[in-house]
Enzyme design. Structure first.
Site, PDB file in Angstrom:
ATOM      1  N   ASP A 239      40.030  38.142  48.908  1.00  0.00           N
ATOM      2  CA  ASP A 239      41.409  38.188  48.428  1.00  0.00           C
ATOM      3  C   ASP A 239      42.402  38.662  49.487  1.00  0.00           C
ATOM      4  O   ASP A 239      43.612  38.482  49.321  1.00  0.00           O
ATOM      5  CB  ASP A 239      41.519  39.081  47.187  1.00  0.00           C
ATOM      6  CG  ASP A 239      41.106  38.359  45.918  1.00  0.00           C
ATOM      7  OD1 ASP A 239      40.939  37.130  45.952  1.00  0.00           O
ATOM      8  OD2 ASP A 239      40.946  39.032  44.877  1.00  0.00           O
TER       9      ASP A 239
ATOM     10  N   ARG B 266      39.012  44.963  33.807  1.00  0.00           N
ATOM     11  CA  ARG B 266      37.693  45.470  33.415  1.00  0.00           C
ATOM     12  C   ARG B 266      37.846  46.556  32.348  1.00  0.00           C
ATOM     13  O   ARG B 266      37.104  46.593  31.367  1.00  0.00           O
ATOM     14  CB  ARG B 266      36.964  46.022  34.643  1.00  0.00           C
ATOM     15  CG  ARG B 266      36.451  44.932  35.586  1.00  0.00           C
ATOM     16  CD  ARG B 266      36.222  45.488  37.003  1.00  0.00           C
ATOM     17  NE  ARG B 266      35.545  44.548  37.879  1.00  0.00           N
ATOM     18  CZ  ARG B 266      36.122  43.524  38.472  1.00  0.00           C
ATOM     19  NH1 ARG B 266      37.412  43.290  38.253  1.00  0.00           N
ATOM     20  NH2 ARG B 266      35.447  42.722  39.266  1.00  0.00           N
TER      21      ARG B 266
ATOM     22  N   GLN C  62      33.201  37.300  39.414  1.00  0.00           N
ATOM     23  CA  GLN C  62      33.754  37.506  38.070  1.00  0.00           C
ATOM     24  C   GLN C  62      32.788  37.047  36.986  1.00  0.00           C
ATOM     25  O   GLN C  62      32.772  37.610  35.885  1.00  0.00           O
ATOM     26  CB  GLN C  62      35.089  36.779  37.934  1.00  0.00           C
ATOM     27  CG  GLN C  62      36.187  37.396  38.783  1.00  0.00           C
ATOM     28  CD  GLN C  62      37.488  36.637  38.694  1.00  0.00           C
ATOM     29  OE1 GLN C  62      37.627  35.692  37.918  1.00  0.00           O
ATOM     30  NE2 GLN C  62      38.460  37.033  39.495  1.00  0.00           N
TER      31      GLN C  62
END
Length: 406
Positions: free
Chosen positions: A290, A26, A145
């Site tokens: 994740d 980012r 995302q």
């Protein structure tokens, strides 16, 4: 092939994990949009290096290999690069991972993006345009995302931009991480029930210090849980982290007996004395998918029957992570059940001696199983997939006494 074992199952050490891959990626996009930003403690992961190289490239063809984050972020970024024509491609697996929700959201606002092979999938041809839309519409339940990519580029528009969610939102903590970085550089972000609005502003020169990666920290929580004795310090972690995977701390304390003490710039992990693990538990990981593989393997090694839900995004990662987990845990005698969005550990029996873990080109498969070597010797096929997110993983294991043979 890498052979992994530990002679004592006792681990002590101080580990310095590089900056969060998520925050670093980012930050790199923001730095390209606002060159006055300076970044500290960038990740040394393959994905971040690939993104950094792509952003600095003058080539008309960019190959991001397995880096899914880079594919999403660069699709939005290059759509704004007026006058630049780019072919954006990746590995064979990347060309099987959908990107159409983001592409369609950008197209509706004037972006020129074409699919070069299969509709809805990379590779893409992008002709950069001058865009400044006031609204995007995108599903909220496929990948955070896509939304983050729009949030990042919207910070450069001349007017406020609302990103409307057409479905229920998944993985909100990752969007909150994006919002926190934007707010650090002076961009106002407002979350609403069905979307998020970005209010651009003049960005002043600023140093952004990237926190170390919580996804990588999760493997150390697992090691402490599976060790006989353990005390580990992880450097460059901040109180009140905005990384979604910081939830690892509470999860491992509650279910696996790992105590975490947070300081200003590090966390310390040790086993809770006389901890009695539950016989079973159920956990919704919709916000933090994740860490699902790490939790599943820890639970299996501790023989805790477990049901993990909210995992629908794992089927479109580097591999189908649910199917891969099921296949590899079977080698340890662990019977499991999977659905489109859940993973359940049902029973335990005698497994194979010295099982070989297949990694499926997925860095998390190698790292989530590595802590099992505290219980028995294991082998890992294609072990260097870890460079995607944690290049120093095996060196750090050696620091706490793991024995590694190739």
């Amino acid at each position: 092939m890498l052979h992994l074992s530990h002679p004592s199952a006792v681990i002590h050490g101080e580990i310095n994990i590089s900056g969060s891959k998520s925050e670093s990626n980012r930050g790199l996009i923001l730095q390209k949009l606002f060159p006055q930003i300076r970044l500290e403690n960038l990740s040394n992961a393959d994905d971040t290096l690939l993104l950094e190289k792509a952003l600095d490239s003058d080539s008309g063809e960019i190959d991001i290999h397995h880096a899914g984050t880079a594919m999403r972020f660069l699709t939005a970024y290059f759509a704004l690069c007026q006058g630049k024509k780019i072919i954006l491609k990746g590995s064979e697996r990347m060309h099987q991972r959908p990107v159409y929700p983001l592409v369609e959201a950008l197209r509706e606002q004037g972006a020129k993006i074409d699919y070069l092979e299969n509709e809805k999938f990379p590779p893409l041809q992008i002709q950069g345009q001058r865009l400044s839309p006031s609204n995007f519409s995108i599903p909220g339940n496929i990948s955070s995302q896509y939304i983050t990519a729009l949030m990042l580029v919207a910070s450069r528009f001349a007017k406020p931009c609302k990103i409307s969610f057409t479905t229920e939102l998944t993985s909100r903590p990752y969007l909150e991480m994006t919002a926190a970085l934007l707010e650090k550089i002076g961009v106002k972000v407002n979350f609403e029930p069905n979307g998020v609005t970005i209010y651009p502003t003049h960005v002043l020169p600023i140093n952004l210090k990237i926190e170390s990666d919580w996804s990588s920290a999760s493997y150390w929580f697992s090691m402490v849980a599976l060790a006989e004795k353990a005390e580990v310090k992880l450097l460059h972690y901040f109180p009140n982290s905005r990384q979604g995977d910081a939830a690892t701390g509470k999860i491992y304390q509650l279910y696996f007996g790992v105590e975490m003490e947070a300081s200003e710039n590090f966390i310390s992990l040790k086993k809770i004395p006389h901890f009695q693990p539950p016989k079973n538990f159920e956990l919704d990981l919709n916000a933090t998918p994740d860490i699902a593989q790490t939790i599943a393997v820890t639970a299996a090694a501790m023989k805790i029957k477990t049901k993990l839900t909210g995992l629908h995004t794992l089927k479109i990662k580097e591999t189908d992570r649910l199917a891969a987990l099921q296949s590899e845990l079977q080698k340890f005698g662990v019977e499991t059940k999977i659905t489109d969005d859940s993973f359940e550990i049902l029973s335990f029996s005698q497994g194979l001696k010295n099982p070989v873990i297949e990694t499926y080109n997925d860095h998390r498969m190698a790292m989530c199983f590595a802590p099992w070597a505290l219980r028995e010797k294991i082998s890992i096929a294609d072990p260097m997939v870890v460079t995607k997110s944690y290049p120093n993983f095996y060196e750090d294991l050696e620091k706490v006494g793991f024995i590694i043979n190739l």
